[in-house]
Motif scaffolding. Structure first.
Motif, mmCIF file in Angstrom:
data_model
loop_
_atom_site.group_PDB
_atom_site.id
_atom_site.type_symbol
_atom_site.label_atom_id
_atom_site.label_comp_id
_atom_site.label_asym_id
_atom_site.label_seq_id
_atom_site.Cartn_x
_atom_site.Cartn_y
_atom_site.Cartn_z
ATOM 1 N N UNK A 82 -1.612 -0.773 3.315
ATOM 2 C CA UNK A 82 -0.642 -1.501 2.497
ATOM 3 C C UNK A 82 -0.934 -1.319 1.012
ATOM 4 N N UNK A 83 -2.183 -1.444 0.658
ATOM 5 C CA UNK A 83 -2.602 -1.426 -0.749
ATOM 6 C C UNK A 83 -2.331 -0.092 -1.431
ATOM 7 N N UNK A 84 -2.663 1.007 -0.768
ATOM 8 C CA UNK A 84 -2.661 2.310 -1.431
ATOM 9 C C UNK A 84 -1.319 3.028 -1.360
ATOM 10 N N UNK A 85 -0.425 2.603 -0.482
ATOM 11 C CA UNK A 85 0.909 3.183 -0.454
ATOM 12 C C UNK A 85 0.939 4.652 -0.081
ATOM 13 N N UNK A 86 0.007 5.082 0.748
ATOM 14 C CA UNK A 86 -0.005 6.471 1.214
ATOM 15 C C UNK A 86 -0.335 6.474 2.702
#
Length: 719
Positions: A472-476
């Protein structure tokens, strides 16, 4: 339609018309900007297919599909993979024009600088083709060697080595004793250009293991990066060891007396640029290898005894990379605009396979400066799109983000944003441009360069909660891989679009997997549990000059026995649940798998590392815990204590609190009472490769840990 026409084209727009137009505009905007879910390459509820003998293959392979041996028809060896990269790197049409222009301008400056430097040395730059290998000095931008330059230098170096009497055959082994850098790749490619075999030598291997590998592989030539490593080799030679060693080629400048010292013990110490120059003046025609030829002998570090040399062919490496590419096919297509950062050891196959994927696409590899503490600065400068990592690094990112939320409101907001993003990820939407990214997560994403679109984690298990949060945090896209050197690197991989965690995915399209009974541990294949066994085009040929250990790893039908215990989950993915090796009995006869327990305890916030110990003379377990130096002070403050990490480790109340947190996690994870530790010793210094307590692949050296902490362990049992 007539009604709409009248509404839209009436002379005086009414409020209804204006509202309708606004609604239409909003709808069009939403349809054009809404994120598109990933397209999974197979049904995520049925990701594997059963085949004969209880084995399973990935659902990507239909009934008549054979196991992959390569991905590109013109790239069936590592040499051909690089040559393909050279060709395709010249073509960059179809990519973002602004980004391309920005990159081109930057590279023009770099190229002009490099050109002036090369002209001052009497050497002209190669043809204008795609950038390949990048390097930098502190505070400066990356400089790039282009594909043709790398290919030419490999031919020059290889020709220079042949002048030294080496033969262009798969029986010629060349040692590479260096940290990650462009010359490592040039040296490796020089081997493949003339059908020779690369043998990586670990930076962190002790002198005894180094001697063993050189003698076991009968290595006459070693490529070194600096004078210090040359001195290590000469010191061994002066003791009468490594008699086959005749030539050391040095990448960095060195003092002249080093060559004199080498001559005294029968070793020629040569500068790499001199060997390249000699080869350039008498260039030999390449002798490309065949897929079945040996490409690399990768010595596994091992937790005990001498290293074992896993013999891997060109087909093994290319097939493993092909399996990854096939898995990516529907969502990620590596291209010439991709960049990866190289900081994981090149001596390990995880990094080698990642780079094989990159070179085949004509993409770029930027090397870190050599100091892991400077990695964040390298990331911001390079701005990679492909990022291979190990769980230890991801755990640090997770801990840093969590500890940065210093108030109850900040923690709530962070977790709420992560939950909103995770809801999208579960729907197959992976992006870094949501409102949560802009408000909450952008700073962390920028710390990794801001462009990462693919992360692959391997080499050790990662906590499901950490993986979920970082997705969720890194968006990858973050993929988890599982494997070992003996199957080149990976044998299972999580599928694009599968947002579930706590498993290692499905077999790669280059291999099949089966589970076999382990009766002494009550694991049976009839229950979907057992030892993980692998068969396919990525499985190694055996250990160099060690038929006994080869027979232990490979059975007569060609199945590789990993020593790990797996379980098939309902969706067809594999979960690693235990370890066959490193098991022992407690006094009451209960079997213990310490690594399984350690993987539970390491999820405790104040715990950075943990070593669980027990033996057949004791009825319970104890542990050595290294607290996280960034988390421990805050953890202690909540208990009313302050001080240095060393002082806090001696505090009995803090020890009780850490132990209590570990026990709570153990209960949640379903550990049996005899699997829970009864006491711990807090140690203020990390287990590291340098102090001999971790292998180069960051696995615990259990025998060394037991010896190092034997006094503390004895005291824990005495108490």
């Amino acid at each position: 339609m007539e009604f709409l026409f009248q509404l839209l084209f009436s002379p005086l727009p009414t409020p209804a018309v204006i509202s309708l137009l606004a609604l239409a505009a909003a709808t069009l905007f939403y349809l054009n900007t809404r994120p598109t879910p990933l397209r999974a390459p197979a049904d995520l509820k049925c990701q594997t297919l059963g085949i004969k003998d209880g084995a399973r293959k990935v659902a990507l392979l239909k009934d008549n599909n054979n196991l992959l041996a390569y991905y590109y028809n013109d790239a069936k060896t590592i040499y051909e993979v690089f040559q393909r990269g050279l060709k395709v790197s010249e073509h960059t049409e179809g990519f973002d024009a602004a980004a391309q222009l920005q990159r081109t301008v930057a590279e023009m400056v770099i190229t002009q600088t490099a050109s002036r430097w090369q002209q001052s040395k009497g050497d002209q730059p190669g043809p204008c083709n795609g950038p390949c290998l990048g390097y930098r000095k502190a505070g400066r931008p990356y400089q790039w060697l282009r594909y043709k330059q790398v290919s030419d230098r490999a031919e020059h170096l290889g020709s220079g080595l042949l002048q030294r009497g080496l033969k262009p055959t798969p029986d010629t082994f060349i040692g590479i004793f260096a940290q990650n850098r462009p010359e490592w790749i040039i040296g490796e490619l020089a081997c493949y250009t003339y059908s020779m075999v690369a043998v990586p030598l670990y930076d962190t291997l002790g002198p005894e293991a180094l001697v063993f590998i050189i003698e076991q592989a009968d290595i006459s030539t070693v490529l070194c990066d600096n004078q210090k490593k040359v001195e290590i080799l000469l010191q061994n030679r002066e003791k009468g060891q490594t008699p086959a060693l005749k030539t050391v080629v040095v990448m960095d400048p060195f003092e002249s007396d080093l060559a004199v010292r080498g001559a005294k013990c029968g070793v020629d110490v040569l500068a790499m640029q001199d060997v390249e120059a000699a080869g350039k003046s008498d260039l030999q025609k390449p002798v490309p290898p065949k897929p079945e030829d040996l490409s690399i002998v990768c010595f596994t570090s091992g937790t005990t005894g001498n290293p074992k040399g896993a013999m891997l062919t060109h087909e093994n490496v290319v097939a493993d990379a092909a399996g990854v590419l096939k898995t990516f096919e529907t969502s990620i297509v590596p291209n010439t605009e991709d960049v990866t950062i190289s900081f994981l050891p090149l001596a390990h196959m995880f990094e080698r396979v990642v780079q094989t994927v990159v070179y085949g696409a004509g993409a770029r590899v930027g090397f870190f400066q050599g100091d892991i503490r400077l990695l964040p600065d390298d990331m911001k400068t390079l701005r990679p799109t492909i990022f291979p990592v190990v769980p230890r690094l991801l755990n640090r990112v997770y801990d840093k983000v969590q500890s940065g939320a210093t108030t109850a409101f900040k923690k709530w907001l962070l977790n709420f944003a992560a939950q909103r993003k995770m809801a999208e990820v579960r729907e197959g939407v992976v992006r870094n441009n949501s409102v949560w990214d802009k408000l909450i997560f952008r700073k962390v994403q920028e710390s990794l360069g801001g462009r990462v679109r693919v992360m692959v984690t391997g080499a050790a298990p990662i906590s499901p909660s950490v993986l979920d949060f970082l997705r969720a945090l890194l968006g990858c896209q973050i993929f988890e891989a599982y494997g070992q050197t003996e199957c080149t690197a990976g044998c299972t991989f999580t599928m694009p679009g599968d947002a579930t965690s706590g498993h290692v995915g499905v077999p790669l399209p280059c291999n099949v997997v089966k589970l076999v009974d382990v009766e002494e541990m009550n694991y049976f294949s009839s229950n979907g549990e057992g030892e993980v066994c692998i068969k396919g085009t990525n499985v190694f040929k055996g250990y160099l000059k060690d038929p006994e250990k080869t027979a232990e790893a490979l059975d007569t039908d060609g199945w590789l026995h990993t020593g790990d215990i797996g379980k098939w989950l309902p969706s067809g993915v594999l979960k690693i649940i235990d370890r066959k090796k490193n098991i022992f009995k407690l006094a009451q006869g209960e079997y213990i798998a310490p690594e399984k327990i350690e993987n539970v305890y390491v999820r405790s916030a104040p715990v950075a590392q943990v070593f669980v110990h027990g033996d057949s003379l004791q009825a319970f377990l104890v542990a050595v815990v290294v607290p996280d130096p960034e988390v421990l002070p805050g953890f202690a403050k909540n208990l009313g204590f302050q001080g240095s990490v060393e002082e806090l480790c001696k505090n009995k109340e803090i020890k009780k609190a850490v132990l209590s947190d570990m026990i709570g996690l153990g209960k949640e994870a379903g550990l049996k009472s005899f699997e829970q530790v009864k006491d711990v010793y807090l140690h203020p210094e990390q287990f590291t490769i340098e102090n001999g307590l971790l292998t180069p692949t960051l696995k615990a050296k259990r025998a060394e840990l037991k010896s190092f902490f034997h006094l503390q362990i004895d005291q824990l049992y005495a108490q």
